[in-house]
Design an enzyme around this catalytic site. Structure first.
Site, PDB file in Angstrom:
ATOM      1  N   CYS A 191       0.837  -1.208   0.000  1.00 46.70           N
ATOM      2  CA  CYS A 191       0.000   0.000   0.000  1.00 46.70           C
ATOM      3  C   CYS A 191       0.870   1.256   0.000  1.00 46.70           C
ATOM      4  O   CYS A 191       1.629   1.506   0.924  1.00 46.70           O
ATOM      5  CB  CYS A 191      -0.913  -0.051   1.221  1.00 46.70           C
ATOM      6  SG  CYS A 191      -1.539   1.518   1.772  1.00 46.70           S
TER       7      CYS A 191
ATOM      8  N   CYS B  99       0.314   3.816   2.767  1.00 41.66           N
ATOM      9  CA  CYS B  99       0.827   3.275   4.044  1.00 41.66           C
ATOM     10  C   CYS B  99       2.337   3.523   4.128  1.00 41.66           C
ATOM     11  O   CYS B  99       2.865   3.886   5.180  1.00 41.66           O
ATOM     12  CB  CYS B  99       0.570   1.772   4.155  1.00 41.66           C
ATOM     13  SG  CYS B  99      -1.160   1.312   4.011  1.00 41.66           S
TER      14      CYS B  99
END
Lengths: 110, 308
Positions: free
Chosen positions: A30, A33
């Site tokens: 991600c 993230c």
């Protein structure tokens, strides 16, 4: 301190820990993230004595993602006395996260 | 003490990073301030149109660009710029962490921001079944039914990615047909899990705690309500104007910054490159952003050389 959730039972971790918890639901694939990593590091240093940060890789802990109804990452959830206090979804500014942490710390010290 | 640079590049996508590489090669002391080094190309599932890489993941391409930049003596600061102030002798750039930097000239390579649907309860369902990032959130919808709103290249690659893990993907395009490259169009036709709904749009998000369905403007198979578990939105992007508006730069009717072929904007000392400009004839790809970044950095080098 940032604790990656390995094989521990999250429930036990909540019970044993008396500080507010910041649960960081993330995954290595991600992008947002990854962008949050330096922010989380900075916050971990700044609030080292006041909050416990637990990183939960949703690929390894699908059950926890489901339990907390996490359908997007990154999702940040503060837990006070084991109960969800607030959540933020998506990439956040340090200010946003700090605001949420301060609220959790104040509630815990209530 | 405020650090000073001849050139500050704001933005670290293909335009900003390429400009940084060119500035580094020109030995021009340069600072790049980027919130996301690599930029939004990092969100692309697959990239098939960047020369040298027949097929590469967007994140890998973004990371390779950052690594390439780091071979040159260019400073890269990961931060969000909070304010740009025009001074008599250049510009004062302040980050949201209150770090201050001075630049003689600026290159704006801020990219664009994803457009939202503009529906009243959009924020409420964000992270509750509504997503703008299939690479981040696709895994939550394994063996479920999802929809993708959009009909361009990015929406189509998003639908193809989601089809790998979900049971069904409705691809909902506003236009009578997809507005993507023919190769992606063919890939959609070959993917049996994708059901194409053209000339339609999402008008309402339905659900209690989580999203459970959407309402369509026009009936599809006699129904306007479509039950789904997740909705992914990819309906293009628009330039972010928060930072650039106070600089009074000339823009086109959609807000994209007008530039000359060398990247110069309507204001002296400010160049622009990449998706936030009108310079790519609306193509706005990583390759056009990189090209604009190269041309702007080259012109900035010539500017300083001429200045002496």
């Amino acid at each position: 301190m940032i604790t990656p959730l390995n094989n521990q039972d999250f429930e036990a971790l909540i019970k044993e820990n008396h500080q507010p918890i910041l649960a960081d639901f993330w995954a290595p694939w991600c992008r947002p993230c990854q962008m949050m990593l330096p922010v989380i590091d900075q916050i971990a240093t700044e609030y080292a004595d006041q909050i416990k940060i637990v990183k939960i890789d949703i690929g390894e802990h699908e059950d926890l993602a489901e339990k907390f109804n996490v359908l997007s990452i990154p999702t940040f959830i503060t837990l006070v006395h084991g109960q969800e206090d607030q959540r933020l979804i998506g990439q956040q500014t340090p200010q946003n996260l700090k605001k949420m942490l301060i609220a959790a710390i104040e509630k815990a010290n209530g | 003490m405020v650090k000073e640079f001849p050139l500050i590049i704001i933005g670290g996508g293909p335009a900003g990073l390429t400009a940084g590489i060119y500035a580094g090669r020109s030995q021009l002391k340069t600072l790049i301030i980027a919130e996301q080094p690599g930029g939004t190309i990092g969100y692309a599932h697959r990239v098939q149109n960047f020369p040298g890489f027949p097929e590469i993941g967007g994140l890998e391409l973004a990371n390779r660009m950052v690594e390439h930049l780091q071979k040159w003596p260019v400073e890269l600061l990961i931060a969000r710029v909070g304010q740009i102030i025009k001074k008599d002798d250049g510009f004062l750039v302040t980050t949201d962490q209150n770090q201050e930097y001075r630049a003689e000239v600026l290159l704006l390579a801020l990219g664009t921001e994803k457009r939202k649907l503009g529906l009243p309860n959009e924020d409420r369902f964000l992270g509750r079944g509504l997503s703008y990032c299939a690479l981040c959130d696709g895994q939550f919808f394994k063996n479920k039914t999802v929809a993708v709103g959009g009909g361009g290249d990015a929406a189509v690659t998003m639908a193809l990615y989601l089809a790998e893990m979900t049971n069904k993907v409705f691809l909902i395009s506003l236009q009578p047909e997809l507005n993507c490259s023919p190769s992606w169009h063919q890939a959609v036709k070959n993917q049996k899990k994708i059901e194409l709904i053209c000339d339609n749009q999402v008008t309402e998000l339905i659900g209690s705690e989580n999203l459970s369905g959407i309402r369509l403007k026009n009936p599809y198979q006699q129904q306007t309500e479509l039950p789904i578990d997740g909705l992914f939105v990819e309906i293009g992007s628009a330039p972010s104007t928060t930072l650039t508006e106070p600089l009074n730069l000339a823009t086109d009717s959609e807000g994209f910054i007008k530039i000359k072929a060398n990247g110069r904007t309507s204001q002296s000392g400010i160049w622009a490159a990449g998706d936030l400009t009108s310079g790519s004839n609306k193509l706005r790809q990583a390759i056009t952003a990189a090209a604009e970044g190269a041309m702007a950095a080259d012109d900035i080098y010539r500017y300083f050389k001429q200045k002496g």
